[in-house]
Design a protein around this motif. Structure first.
Motif, PDB file in Angstrom:
ATOM      1  N   LYS A  18       0.833  -1.205   0.000  1.00 58.81           N
ATOM      2  CA  LYS A  18       0.000   0.000   0.000  1.00 58.81           C
ATOM      3  C   LYS A  18       0.866   1.253   0.000  1.00 58.81           C
ATOM      4  O   LYS A  18       0.565   2.227  -0.692  1.00 58.81           O
ATOM      5  N   LEU A  19       1.946   1.235   0.774  1.00 57.83           N
ATOM      6  CA  LEU A  19       2.849   2.384   0.795  1.00 57.83           C
ATOM      7  C   LEU A  19       3.483   2.612  -0.568  1.00 57.83           C
ATOM      8  O   LEU A  19       3.607   3.749  -1.025  1.00 57.83           O
ATOM      9  N   GLU A  21       2.219   1.719  -3.489  1.00 54.54           N
ATOM     10  CA  GLU A  21       1.171   2.223  -4.375  1.00 54.54           C
ATOM     11  C   GLU A  21       0.954   3.714  -4.145  1.00 54.54           C
ATOM     12  O   GLU A  21       0.837   4.496  -5.088  1.00 54.54           O
ATOM     13  N   ASN A  22       0.911   4.107  -2.876  1.00 52.56           N
ATOM     14  CA  ASN A  22       0.704   5.511  -2.529  1.00 52.56           C
ATOM     15  C   ASN A  22       1.863   6.361  -3.051  1.00 52.56           C
ATOM     16  O   ASN A  22       1.643   7.442  -3.605  1.00 52.56           O
ATOM     17  N   ARG A  25       1.533   6.778  -6.759  1.00 53.75           N
ATOM     18  CA  ARG A  25       0.428   7.686  -7.056  1.00 53.75           C
ATOM     19  C   ARG A  25       0.831   9.133  -6.791  1.00 53.75           C
ATOM     20  O   ARG A  25       0.563  10.026  -7.604  1.00 53.75           O
ATOM     21  N   ARG A  26       1.504   9.377  -5.656  1.00 52.94           N
ATOM     22  CA  ARG A  26       1.917  10.734  -5.314  1.00 52.94           C
ATOM     23  C   ARG A  26       2.955  11.266  -6.301  1.00 52.94           C
ATOM     24  O   ARG A  26       2.931  12.437  -6.682  1.00 52.94           O
ATOM     25  N   GLN A  29       1.146  12.235  -9.394  1.00 56.48           N
ATOM     26  CA  GLN A  29       0.450  13.506  -9.187  1.00 56.48           C
ATOM     27  C   GLN A  29       1.429  14.668  -9.268  1.00 56.48           C
ATOM     28  O   GLN A  29       1.135  15.709  -9.859  1.00 56.48           O
TER      29      GLN A  29
END
Length: 52
Positions: A18-19, A21-22, A25-26, A29
């Protein structure tokens, strides 16, 4: 007790995934924001000039 350790590892692996993936994603962005600011001239992110 062995099963508890196995569950803990799988939980840690899930959290790590999850980290990651985050983070991806960041970063995406951030790249998108840089692209947008580049197209608009980037005035919002530039430092104010010191004419004094």
């Amino acid at each position: 007790m062995g099963e508890d350790h196995g569950n803990k590892m799988s939980r840690e692996e899930r959290l790590a995934a999850k980290l990651r993936e985050n983070l991806h994603r960041r970063k995406a962005q951030g790249r998108a924001m840089e692209t947008q600011s580049g197209e608009s001239g980037g005035e919002a992110l530039s430092k104010p000039r010191d004419d004094g």
